[in-house]
Design a protein around this motif. Structure first.
Motif, PDB file in Angstrom:
ATOM      1  N   MET A   1       0.820  -1.210   0.000  1.00 19.92           N
ATOM      2  CA  MET A   1       0.000   0.000   0.000  1.00 19.92           C
ATOM      3  C   MET A   1       0.853   1.258   0.000  1.00 19.92           C
ATOM      4  N   SER A   2       1.943   1.253   0.749  1.00 20.28           N
ATOM      5  CA  SER A   2       2.801   2.437   0.780  1.00 20.28           C
ATOM      6  C   SER A   2       3.485   2.645  -0.566  1.00 20.28           C
ATOM      7  N   GLU A   3       3.944   1.557  -1.198  1.00 17.39           N
ATOM      8  CA  GLU A   3       4.614   1.693  -2.490  1.00 17.39           C
ATOM      9  C   GLU A   3       3.628   2.123  -3.569  1.00 17.39           C
ATOM     10  N   TYR A   4       2.390   1.608  -3.484  1.00 18.92           N
ATOM     11  CA  TYR A   4       1.368   2.018  -4.442  1.00 18.92           C
ATOM     12  C   TYR A   4       1.026   3.498  -4.260  1.00 18.92           C
TER      13      TYR A   4
ATOM     14  N   ALA B   1      -1.330   5.107   1.710  1.00 19.67           N
ATOM     15  CA  ALA B   1      -0.251   5.239   2.693  1.00 19.67           C
ATOM     16  C   ALA B   1      -0.814   5.274   4.105  1.00 19.67           C
ATOM     17  N   HIS B   2      -1.918   5.953   4.272  1.00 19.03           N
ATOM     18  CA  HIS B   2      -2.546   6.003   5.597  1.00 19.03           C
ATOM     19  C   HIS B   2      -3.092   4.626   5.998  1.00 19.03           C
TER      20      HIS B   2
ATOM     21  N   GLU C   1       8.969   6.068   3.410  1.00 21.43           N
ATOM     22  CA  GLU C   1       9.320   6.714   2.148  1.00 21.43           C
ATOM     23  C   GLU C   1       8.220   7.643   1.663  1.00 21.43           C
ATOM     24  N   VAL C   2       6.986   7.342   2.024  1.00 24.33           N
ATOM     25  CA  VAL C   2       5.865   8.149   1.530  1.00 24.33           C
ATOM     26  C   VAL C   2       5.140   8.869   2.648  1.00 24.33           C
ATOM     27  N   LEU C   3       5.219   8.349   3.883  1.00 25.51           N
ATOM     28  CA  LEU C   3       4.470   8.948   4.990  1.00 25.51           C
ATOM     29  C   LEU C   3       5.322   8.898   6.258  1.00 25.51           C
TER      30      LEU C   3
END
Length: 402
Positions: free
Chosen positions: A127-130, A140-141, A188-190
């Motif tokens: 989910m984070s990579e997407y 990300a959440h 990396e995203v959040l």
């Protein structure tokens, strides 16, 4: 050795193999275009041998497809495949408590839940990579919420069924190390302080409890405070697993400006684990060793599985990036030449997963509940990135010398 030519060759090989072999194999044979998600129980030629779906691999391929999109090629089919796997997890693989199943049927009907939290870890990195690939931060959440659930189950006594009865209290290497990677991918995203704290906690636990200098080894199972458990399980070394841990640590060391202590720790674990794992007679990384050199009970103890070889390729490049020591390029050459001469299937594509000690094929299937599109493509993506980083450093050095 001309280092630039060597690294350039491998960089191009990794990218070509990923784009023209590994990803097409799984997109054609594994992706379930009816129910969503991915099948992994595939025979040598890609034909389906079991419609049971591994929930691990819904997250794993969800991650890989987005990771390839972010770092190799903006292929919209890869991004769609990532979303298909993630949506399948959300719609079918989670129970009312938020826990995730281990196996489900083709349409998502639950089959089995295990005590482990790995399905959740892989869902979170997918989910984070997407989110990073699509720009949709709601995923990300979701990943951070799953991470918080993992910590709740990990840290709350009684929520998870213990592996052993209280007569032998213990803790395992697996979850400790995988939470470093899980947290780092979400970060990396959040960014969130909770993620940094868990990375620090895992690093502390690894060094304080699982690293045993008296054996020059990282043990898979130890007591609550790192006590050595003198049983077969307590003496087990899993070299591939330890080598994977080493590059997780080196990756975090790099993020911290090559923190000297973490760099030393990662290199030490890699050096120890290479000595335990490398088979000087036949080549390749062996499955299991006993820290006292006593017999191992696992029937696959002297086999060569696909994934330890992949982790060693990554770790050797990370170690060279960290040090510039030619010993690590030498290891990269040893493991790469052995791996690429034994695992790839030249006729049907993809890689075999299970070899005998001498490198002959034990069984030819391309996937099952445990093997699928994760370690091989992750290696190719990470290794190509590391080759690029090392070559960039070499160019900078050349410019500096000029």
């Amino acid at each position: 050795m001309n280092i630039k030519e060597y690294l350039s060759k491998w960089h191009d090989s990794y990218v070509d193999d990923l784009k023209n072999n590994i990803m097409p194999f799984w997109m054609e044979h594994g992706l379930d275009r009816q129910h969503g998600g991915v099948y992994t129980c595939l025979d040598r030629d890609g034909s389906l041998i079991d419609t049971t779906k591994s929930v691990w691999f819904q997250g794993r391929f969800g991650f890989i497809a987005a990771f390839a999109y972010n770092n190799v090629e903006k292929n919209p089919e890869w991004l769609a495949a990532s979303k298909s796997c993630i949506d399948f997890i959300i719609n079918h693989c989670t129970d009312s408590s938020g826990r995730m199943y281990f196996e489900v049927m083709a349409d998502g009907t639950p089959l089995r839940m295990r005590r482990y939290l790995f399905s959740e870890c892989f869902a979170a990195i997918a989910m984070s990579e997407y989110a990073l690939a699509s720009g949709d931060l709601t995923y990300a959440h979701k990943a951070l919420d799953i991470f918080k659930l993992i910590l709740k189950y990990k840290n709350t006594p009684g929520l998870l069924e213990p592996k052993y009865l209280p007569t032998q209290a213990s803790q395992g290497h697996s979850l400790t190390m995988i939470l470093i990677n899980t947290a780092s991918r979400i970060r990396e995203v959040l960014p969130d302080p909770l993620l940094d704290q868990q990375i620090d906690d895992s690093l502390h636990s690894l060094e304080s409890y699982f690293v045993h200098p008296e054996f020059k080894a990282v043990l898979e199972t130890v007591g609550p405070n790192g006590e050595f458990i003198d049983t077969i399980n307590g003496r087990t070394i899993n070299p591939g697993h330890c080598i994977e841990t080493s590059w997780f640590i080196l990756e975090e060391a790099r993020r911290r400006g090559w923190d000297p202590h973490l760099t030393e720790l990662g290199l030490k674990i890699f050096d120890w684990s290479w000595k335990w794992g490398w088979d000087s007679q036949y080549g390749g990384i062996i499955n299991f060793r006993d820290c006292r050199n006593l017999p191992q009970q696992d029937y696959s103890q002297d086999m060569k599985f696909w994934w330890p070889q992949c982790e060693t390729i990554i770790a050797s490049l990370y170690a060279y990036l960290a040090t510039g020591d030619d010993e690590y390029l030498y290891r990269h050459r040893l493991i790469s030449e052995w791996t690429y001469s034994h695992f790839p299937d030249r006729e049907y594509g993809e890689w075999y997963g299970y070899l005998h000690r001498d490198g002959t094929v034990a069984q030819p299937a391309k996937g099952n509940i445990f093997k699928g599109p994760f370690h091989v493509p992750r290696m190719m993506i990470k290794a190509s990135m590391l080759c690029g980083d090392i070559m960039s450093n070499l160019k900078d050095e050349d410019h500096g010398a000029a």
